[in-house]
Enzyme design. Structure first.
Site, short mmCIF file in Angstrom:
data_model
loop_
_atom_site.label_atom_id
_atom_site.label_comp_id
_atom_site.label_asym_id
_atom_site.label_seq_id
_atom_site.Cartn_x
_atom_site.Cartn_y
_atom_site.Cartn_z
N PRO A 2 0.83 -1.21 0.00
CA PRO A 2 0.00 0.00 0.00
C PRO A 2 0.86 1.26 0.00
CG PRO A 2 -0.82 -1.58 1.59
CD PRO A 2 0.50 -2.10 1.11
N GLU A 3 0.46 2.25 -0.78
CA GLU A 3 1.19 3.51 -0.84
C GLU A 3 0.48 4.55 0.03
OE1 GLU A 3 2.79 4.47 -4.69
OE2 GLU A 3 2.63 2.41 -5.38
N LYS A 52 3.68 5.73 4.88
CA LYS A 52 3.07 4.40 4.90
C LYS A 52 2.82 3.89 6.32
CE LYS A 52 5.28 3.18 0.51
NZ LYS A 52 6.12 2.20 -0.22
N ARG A 256 13.08 -2.71 -7.06
CA ARG A 256 11.69 -2.84 -7.52
C ARG A 256 11.66 -2.65 -9.03
NH1 ARG A 256 7.89 -1.84 -3.64
NH2 ARG A 256 6.50 -2.92 -5.09
#
Length: 268
Positions: A2-3, A52, A256
């Site tokens: 989740p951002e 976050k 990533r």
């Protein structure tokens, strides 16, 4: 993972749903049991997000056990529960029950009870949050302009900007036509301001609609609330650029997968 848009919307929703209530806290799995006992039965004052991170604030009482600090990470999930709650399913780290509803938390990176000093330590390690109206964006620019690291990695670093994740970083840099491989030292203040302003705008859309949406209504041809899954973004996990139709480049950046259009983003 989740951002920042997700954690801010979560905090907003949980403030409305649980603030002012006496909360029953338990740990069916057992890993959070000692911490749960420290806040079980106390009244929740408020819930706030930063980047976050989410903090459930129980106000006064034990100064060393004021907050439940949650960071969902890649695997954290919240499952709503009615009251009385059903039997736990899976490895439930924390069960959080208010007067009429609650949730079970599984798989978080962080779930612990902390005091004010520990919370300040967490926040001190983070960069400014684009969804914080009082954020000092200049702090992020100072770190970027002094670094030789690639900007695509820098804006993903929570110590630089708190809240940007893998999807937003690709979408932000694509919208601005910026090469993700440029070193931070090459980013001008004007370019940084554009990164910051675009991040704020896109994350506010994410909070409103509870999902990442980077295309405009004009691009989508339908209201933002009705855009289906993969059509909500311009470049993330796409094969061809929606602007020039050239192949999208995908590679590992800061551990990533990064997506960029070499043509539209001026990559050599």
């Amino acid at each position: 993972m989740p951002e920042g848009h997700y954690t801010h919307r979560l905090a907003q929703d949980h403030r409305k749903e649980f603030a002012g209530q006496e909360i029953a806290i338990s740990s069916p799995q057992g890993r959070f049991a000692d911490d749960a006992r420290a806040v079980d039965g106390r009244v929740l004052k408020t819930v706030r997000a930063f980047g976050k991170q989410v903090f459930y604030d129980f106000g006064g009482g034990d100064p060393d056990a004021r907050y439940i600090h949650v960071h969902l990470g890649r695997y954290g999930k919240l499952r709503k529960q009615a009251v009385p709650a059903a039997e736990p399913v899976g490895q439930v780290r924390m069960r959080f029950l208010g007067e009429q509803a609650g949730f079970d938390l599984t798989g978080p990176t962080t779930c612990r009870v902390i005091g004010e000093a520990e919370r300040e330590t967490v926040l001190a390690k983070l960069g400014p949050d684009p969804l914080d109206p009082k954020a000092d964006a200049g702090r992020a620019f100072e770190k970027i302009k002094k670094s030789s690291r690639e900007v695509g990695g820098l804006i993903l670093d929570q110590a630089v900007i708190a809240g940007i994740g893998n999807i937003y970083r690709a979408e932000i840099l694509f919208e601005l036509g910026l090469d993700p491989t440029r070193p931070g030292t090459s980013i001008s203040r004007e370019e940084f301001d554009a990164i910051w302003e675009t991040t704020v705008r896109l994350m506010k859309v994410g909070v409103k609609y509870r999902k990442i949406i980077t295309v405009s209504r004009e691009e989508a041809g339908v209201p933002l609330s009705r855009i289906p899954g993969r059509e909500r973004t311009r470049i993330y996990k796409k094969r061809h650029c929606l602007t020039c139709n050239d192949p999208i480049k995908c590679w590992e950046q800061a551990n990533r997968k990064m997506y960029a259009c070499p043509s539209c983003q001026g990559m050599s």
